[in-house]
Write a protein that holds these residues in place. Sequence first.
Motif, PDB file in Angstrom:
ATOM      1  N   ASP A   8       9.676  10.738   3.356  1.00 23.77           N
ATOM      2  CA  ASP A   8       9.177  10.789   1.982  1.00 23.77           C
ATOM      3  C   ASP A   8       8.176   9.642   1.825  1.00 23.77           C
ATOM      4  O   ASP A   8       8.546   8.473   1.825  1.00 23.77           O
ATOM      5  CB  ASP A   8      10.371  10.637   1.023  1.00 23.77           C
ATOM      6  N   TRP A   9       6.911   9.994   1.739  1.00 21.66           N
ATOM      7  CA  TRP A   9       5.846   9.006   1.617  1.00 21.66           C
ATOM      8  C   TRP A   9       5.439   8.860   0.153  1.00 21.66           C
ATOM      9  O   TRP A   9       5.339   9.848  -0.557  1.00 21.66           O
ATOM     10  CB  TRP A   9       4.597   9.459   2.371  1.00 21.66           C
ATOM     11  N   SER A  10       5.170   7.638  -0.272  1.00 19.89           N
ATOM     12  CA  SER A  10       4.482   7.478  -1.551  1.00 19.89           C
ATOM     13  C   SER A  10       3.540   6.287  -1.443  1.00 19.89           C
ATOM     14  O   SER A  10       3.675   5.454  -0.546  1.00 19.89           O
ATOM     15  CB  SER A  10       5.460   7.343  -2.708  1.00 19.89           C
ATOM     16  N   PHE A  11       2.592   6.254  -2.363  1.00 24.03           N
ATOM     17  CA  PHE A  11       1.532   5.256  -2.292  1.00 24.03           C
ATOM     18  C   PHE A  11       1.472   4.515  -3.612  1.00 24.03           C
ATOM     19  O   PHE A  11       1.797   5.080  -4.660  1.00 24.03           O
ATOM     20  CB  PHE A  11       0.204   5.930  -1.947  1.00 24.03           C
ATOM     21  N   ALA A  70      -2.712   5.731  -5.355  1.00 29.43           N
ATOM     22  CA  ALA A  70      -2.063   7.040  -5.366  1.00 29.43           C
ATOM     23  C   ALA A  70      -3.066   8.173  -5.442  1.00 29.43           C
ATOM     24  O   ALA A  70      -3.966   8.159  -6.272  1.00 29.43           O
ATOM     25  CB  ALA A  70      -1.109   7.140  -6.546  1.00 29.43           C
ATOM     26  N   ALA A  76       0.800  -1.226   0.000  1.00 31.07           N
ATOM     27  CA  ALA A  76       0.000   0.000   0.000  1.00 31.07           C
ATOM     28  C   ALA A  76       0.829   1.271   0.000  1.00 31.07           C
ATOM     29  O   ALA A  76       0.394   2.288  -0.531  1.00 31.07           O
ATOM     30  CB  ALA A  76      -0.923   0.014   1.209  1.00 31.07           C
ATOM     31  N   ARG A  96      10.228   6.444   3.093  1.00 28.58           N
ATOM     32  CA  ARG A  96      11.690   6.545   3.137  1.00 28.58           C
ATOM     33  C   ARG A  96      12.095   7.619   4.131  1.00 28.58           C
ATOM     34  O   ARG A  96      11.700   8.776   3.982  1.00 28.58           O
ATOM     35  CB  ARG A  96      12.242   6.877   1.742  1.00 28.58           C
TER      36      ARG A  96
END
Lengths: 444, 156
Positions: free
Chosen positions: B53-56, B61, B32, B36
């Motif tokens: 640093d969040w990403s989805f 997204a 999900a 970082r």
Amino acid sequence: MIKRLFIANRGEIALRIIRTAQRLGITTILGASEADASSLPAFQADEVAIVGPAPSNQSYLDVDAVIAAAKAAKADAIHPGYGFLSENARFAQAAADAGIIFVGPDISSLNAMGDKLMARKVGIEAGLPVVPGGEAANKDEALARAEETGFPVLLKAVSGGGGKGMRRVDRAEDLSAEIDTAMAEAQASFGDPRIYVERFIASGRHVEVQVLGDGENAIHLGTRDCSIQRRFQKLVEEAPAPAMPVEKRAAIEDAAVRLTRHLNYKGAGTVEMLVDAETFDFFFLEMNARIQVEHPVTEAITGVDLIEQQILIADGNPLGIRQDDLTLSGHAIEVRINAEDPDADFRPSPGTITRAAWPAGPGIRVDTHIATGGKVPPFYDSLIGKLIVHAPTREEAVEKLGAALATMQIEGITTTASLHAKIAADAGFRKGGVDTRFFKEFAA
Amino acid sequence: MSKLPLTPDAVSEIVAIIDGSGYDHLDIKTDAFRLRLRREGGGDGSADGWTQDWSFSEAEAPAGGDKVATVAELPDGLLGIAAPLPGTFYRAPQPGAPPFVEEGETVDENTVVGIIETMKLMNPVHAGCSGTIEKVVVNDATMVDGGATIMHVRPA
């Protein structure tokens, strides 16, 4: 008991409200526009209801659409956040008519603070000092007012906000033309041409007091200084207001509590004061009957979750905090990271964020709805996040702010982070206690 | 849903723990999301601290979801007027008013040919070239990307 909370907002504040509500065991329903249907707040909310298409006048500002969505979602309360419908008495009334709790003050308080002139009147009733001046229905009255208060004067729109319709006039011979412009601007921006005249305080600071009331009791949670503004838009906020004698700060806080009591105010509010930067004399301006963008600096120095307090009070609970329970600890500073280019006259910079490395660690808080790969749509305001630092002293907080800004990397769009790094290094800012002229001189 | 797996306080605690270790970054990746954490700077001291640093994942997204005008390539011999920034393109200064320019009209570099509304601000679109408006390729009140061609101009 509030069990299902409808959030009638977007962006970082929607996410902020959802987090506290979920911690309290409340089911959250985000009322999102189509453009925000897959935003981070929508991702985090327990449920999402679409309130309309992207433009805010067809979604977030549409009273009937928002109320209909909240009813359909079987919400028992609505949190309006800030901006949009947060201080709209018709919206609060529509929620009440639908049997839904409005997380905000009573409609009487919204009306009392509905326009600047009424706020001024209520302030006087509560015994607060106000800036010399008053309403002017026509040019002759405006001139008479100006002669009473002395030049320079500030013309302000009665229904104004955000600096629109506000003009400084230095000489009597300029007054007539400036009134025409101010009235035209006031009419265009707010649909209300009324203006009033105030003495212009040359070196003023914008100091505000966070208050909480339950309709009977009222407390304050200290001051915030928001003097660093561009065109009356806040850029940097800190708590408590720095470089000010303790007894002067206490007088401002006491006055704010007096007004809150006078209004039998329910919920969280902010009492705005104009403070003379030299004498520290203060004048009441207005009260914002909502949560403010800059509320995290107060949370940092008090340890109080203001959204939780709003929800508890709206749910009918008496204030759970006494004035004596509160101690202000350390110093906090917030900077607003906007999708704007500070080197190109603050031109908006919407788009896709290719990388969002926000600062992290103890004493650092980031309130944002933007992650790597996120989008900043062009329909709404430009705030993409707030960086809040908290340290034992102001000097340490300023250091922490500079270091945090140096680590931050937002790529894909232009932001105001570089501007804030320069402010954090500015000698006047580091000294503390700057007045509202700071930014103009800084940017020149 | 409650899909954000860590609260801001939890992230702060993790940073406090790894700050005291020899590690410089932590990369957590699930179906999900990806988080970082990275120690920045090292050396000059100015950028001393951690970033998150969040990403989805693609399916989850956060995205704009807005419809953007797609514009075909420029025909030979014509110039394009590009949107200076993304936003909603309007041909007239206000609803009901006549358009800034019509097809067949001549423009010069400084002629205002439309406006783009972005973040509540109205930004004028200048022709940027001289010639005759050959074709208005984007409809009124349409979302455009920055740089998208909105009009074709036959050079003078």
